[in-house]
Structures are given as C-alpha cells and as structure tokens.
Design a protein around this motif. Sequence first.
Motif, PDB file in Angstrom:
ATOM      1  N   SER A  36       9.370 -65.233   3.977  1.00  0.00           N
ATOM      2  CA  SER A  36       9.312 -64.085   4.806  1.00  0.00           C
ATOM      3  C   SER A  36      10.218 -63.285   4.759  1.00  0.00           C
ATOM      4  N   GLU A  37      10.222 -62.083   4.747  1.00  0.00           N
ATOM      5  CA  GLU A  37      11.292 -60.950   4.816  1.00  0.00           C
ATOM      6  C   GLU A  37      11.310 -60.480   6.434  1.00  0.00           C
ATOM      7  N   PRO A  38      12.117 -61.074   7.056  1.00  0.00           N
ATOM      8  CA  PRO A  38      12.469 -60.855   8.350  1.00  0.00           C
ATOM      9  C   PRO A  38      12.419 -59.231   8.800  1.00  0.00           C
ATOM     10  N   GLY A  39      11.802 -58.598   9.713  1.00  0.00           N
ATOM     11  CA  GLY A  39      12.103 -57.386   9.888  1.00  0.00           C
ATOM     12  C   GLY A  39      10.910 -56.454   9.192  1.00  0.00           C
ATOM     13  N   LYS A  40      10.230 -57.044   7.894  1.00  0.00           N
ATOM     14  CA  LYS A  40       9.630 -56.113   7.278  1.00  0.00           C
ATOM     15  C   LYS A  40       8.071 -56.297   7.626  1.00  0.00           C
ATOM     16  N   VAL A  41       7.313 -55.123   7.400  1.00  0.00           N
ATOM     17  CA  VAL A  41       5.690 -55.430   7.669  1.00  0.00           C
ATOM     18  C   VAL A  41       4.991 -54.575   6.422  1.00  0.00           C
ATOM     19  N   VAL A  42       3.747 -54.980   6.379  1.00  0.00           N
ATOM     20  CA  VAL A  42       2.962 -54.515   5.396  1.00  0.00           C
ATOM     21  C   VAL A  42       1.928 -53.381   6.054  1.00  0.00           C
ATOM     22  N   GLY A  43       2.016 -52.318   5.377  1.00  0.00           N
ATOM     23  CA  GLY A  43       1.255 -51.215   5.843  1.00  0.00           C
ATOM     24  C   GLY A  43       0.515 -50.269   4.730  1.00  0.00           C
ATOM     25  N   ASP A  44      -0.543 -49.750   4.932  1.00  0.00           N
ATOM     26  CA  ASP A  44      -1.225 -49.109   4.131  1.00  0.00           C
ATOM     27  C   ASP A  44      -1.518 -47.494   4.533  1.00  0.00           C
ATOM     28  N   LEU A  45      -0.775 -46.658   4.051  1.00  0.00           N
ATOM     29  CA  LEU A  45      -0.892 -45.437   4.615  1.00  0.00           C
ATOM     30  C   LEU A  45      -2.291 -44.671   4.025  1.00  0.00           C
ATOM     31  N   GLN A  46      -2.887 -45.313   2.978  1.00  0.00           N
ATOM     32  CA  GLN A  46      -4.378 -44.830   2.677  1.00  0.00           C
ATOM     33  C   GLN A  46      -5.259 -45.348   4.083  1.00  0.00           C
ATOM     34  N   ILE A  47      -5.302 -46.117   4.714  1.00  0.00           N
ATOM     35  CA  ILE A  47      -6.221 -46.509   5.638  1.00  0.00           C
ATOM     36  C   ILE A  47      -5.440 -46.638   7.041  1.00  0.00           C
ATOM     37  N   ALA A  48      -4.460 -45.800   7.222  1.00  0.00           N
ATOM     38  CA  ALA A  48      -3.722 -46.033   8.359  1.00  0.00           C
ATOM     39  C   ALA A  48      -4.560 -45.323   9.581  1.00  0.00           C
ATOM     40  N   ALA A  49      -4.472 -45.787  10.759  1.00  0.00           N
ATOM     41  CA  ALA A  49      -5.032 -45.412  11.883  1.00  0.00           C
ATOM     42  C   ALA A  49      -4.257 -44.211  12.410  1.00  0.00           C
ATOM     43  N   LYS A  50      -5.156 -43.203  12.913  1.00  0.00           N
ATOM     44  CA  LYS A  50      -4.703 -42.224  13.832  1.00  0.00           C
ATOM     45  C   LYS A  50      -4.402 -42.450  15.367  1.00  0.00           C
ATOM     46  N   VAL A  51      -2.864 -42.344  15.679  1.00  0.00           N
ATOM     47  CA  VAL A  51      -2.908 -42.775  17.119  1.00  0.00           C
ATOM     48  C   VAL A  51      -2.014 -41.446  17.745  1.00  0.00           C
ATOM     49  N   ARG A  52      -2.185 -41.254  18.877  1.00  0.00           N
ATOM     50  CA  ARG A  52      -1.709 -40.038  19.650  1.00  0.00           C
ATOM     51  C   ARG A  52      -0.305 -40.599  20.176  1.00  0.00           C
ATOM     52  N   MET A  53       0.566 -39.958  20.478  1.00  0.00           N
ATOM     53  CA  MET A  53       1.734 -40.095  20.849  1.00  0.00           C
ATOM     54  C   MET A  53       2.467 -39.043  21.457  1.00  0.00           C
ATOM     55  N   GLN A  54       3.183 -39.023  22.472  1.00  0.00           N
ATOM     56  CA  GLN A  54       4.344 -37.983  22.991  1.00  0.00           C
ATOM     57  C   GLN A  54       5.491 -37.965  22.679  1.00  0.00           C
ATOM     58  N   ARG A  55       6.049 -36.828  22.264  1.00  0.00           N
ATOM     59  CA  ARG A  55       7.477 -36.592  21.965  1.00  0.00           C
ATOM     60  C   ARG A  55       7.903 -35.310  22.436  1.00  0.00           C
ATOM     61  N   ALA A  56       8.782 -35.148  23.235  1.00  0.00           N
ATOM     62  CA  ALA A  56       9.434 -34.000  23.905  1.00  0.00           C
ATOM     63  C   ALA A  56       8.388 -33.219  24.437  1.00  0.00           C
ATOM     64  N   GLN A  57       7.490 -33.443  25.354  1.00  0.00           N
ATOM     65  CA  GLN A  57       6.432 -32.976  25.993  1.00  0.00           C
ATOM     66  C   GLN A  57       5.379 -32.271  24.786  1.00  0.00           C
ATOM     67  N   GLN A  58       5.190 -32.914  23.828  1.00  0.00           N
ATOM     68  CA  GLN A  58       4.213 -32.602  23.016  1.00  0.00           C
ATOM     69  C   GLN A  58       3.455 -33.611  22.364  1.00  0.00           C
ATOM     70  N   ILE A  59       2.306 -33.544  22.517  1.00  0.00           N
ATOM     71  CA  ILE A  59       1.184 -34.602  21.972  1.00  0.00           C
ATOM     72  C   ILE A  59       0.969 -34.513  20.446  1.00  0.00           C
ATOM     73  N   LEU A  60       1.322 -35.616  19.614  1.00  0.00           N
ATOM     74  CA  LEU A  60       1.248 -35.502  18.290  1.00  0.00           C
ATOM     75  C   LEU A  60       0.181 -36.522  17.663  1.00  0.00           C
ATOM     76  N   THR A  61      -0.118 -36.481  16.725  1.00  0.00           N
ATOM     77  CA  THR A  61      -1.415 -37.399  16.076  1.00  0.00           C
ATOM     78  C   THR A  61      -0.617 -37.649  14.659  1.00  0.00           C
ATOM     79  N   ILE A  62      -0.317 -39.068  14.664  1.00  0.00           N
ATOM     80  CA  ILE A  62       0.491 -39.683  13.509  1.00  0.00           C
ATOM     81  C   ILE A  62      -0.534 -40.836  12.843  1.00  0.00           C
TER      82      ILE A  62
END
Length: 175
Positions: free
Chosen positions: A145-171
């Motif tokens: 395994s490659e430490p520090g690496k993960v598998v992800g898929d932008l095609q099926i990425a979940a939409k999550v909300r986060m706050q950055r500098a008093q602004q709510i973003l969906t990423i």
Amino acid sequence: CVTGVQTCALPIFIYRLANPDRTTVGLLTTLPMSGGPVNPMQPQAAPQPWFIIETIEQTCDVEMISPGASEISDGVDVLLVVHPKEFSDELLYAIDQFVLAGGRALVFIDPHSESEQAPPRAMPMLPASRSSELDKLLAAWGLESEPGKVVGDLQIAAKVRMQRAQQILTIDYPV
C-alpha cells in the motif's frame, strides 16, 4: 431500490429464495461498525450499526471477530477486515492461514480514518495515528500500500458543505 434509508424488501426476498444457505461474514475491525453498548447515562446516544452492516445482515450472518482474537472460526465464509490496526502476530497468522486455505477476504485499509474514535490521551496536543496497516500480510501476499494515498472518484464524489473564511461552500468530496 433505496428510498431515504429504507431498503426495498423484494430484491432481498428474491435473493434469499435463490440462495437459501446464508453466507457467514466474519467482521474484523477496530471501528464501531456494529454499533456499540448503550451508555446508561445517555441511552438515546447509543452508537447505531453502520448502514453497510445492516445491509449485509439482511442476506448474510455476521460473526464479530475481536481484534484480540488469535483464530478465525471455521464457520466464516468471507472475512471482512476493516481498518486493521495493531493486530497481533497471532491474528495476522490466522488471517493468512484463512486466505491460504482458500478463504475469501475483503481488506480495507485507510491512511487517515475519519471514523476512528481517538482514545483519551494524557497529551491531547499529540494526535494519535488514525491510519490502519497490514504491511506484514500485504508483503507476504506480494502486495503493498502507498502510505498517505487514498482512492477517490470525482465522477461519484459526494457533495459536502464546508466553511471557509465566513463563507459556506459546497465542494466535491471524492474519497
């Protein structure tokens, strides 16, 4: 079909008719996937089983295997190893023997588990490692395994909300 969190019973019924012998899944994990004991002081906050475990239980028998175990039961058909962490050499040997004897295993390792509950520490400023590893077994099986690496898929990425500098973003959250 899935509606909200409810699963339709018809496909499960058909599966059970076609497969009357239930498979036994051995669950070996350091995470609270099967829920947890009720705290008498807060019974409403009892940890619930994870959705994936509830889904597996609809068609299979689930046998919990303690991370402190030294053997895998002969009744286990499929071994589900999730977030292996600090397993003893005896348990690693038991997993290896299970696989070498033709047993099937699904292994999930995570370089940074977001679900792991950090144990109370005397030094809260020193974070505990949240990574799982199975390096000895993977090496024996010719894998790494490659430490520090993960598998992800932008095609099926979940939409999550986060706050950055008093602004709510969906990423997009691909992992």
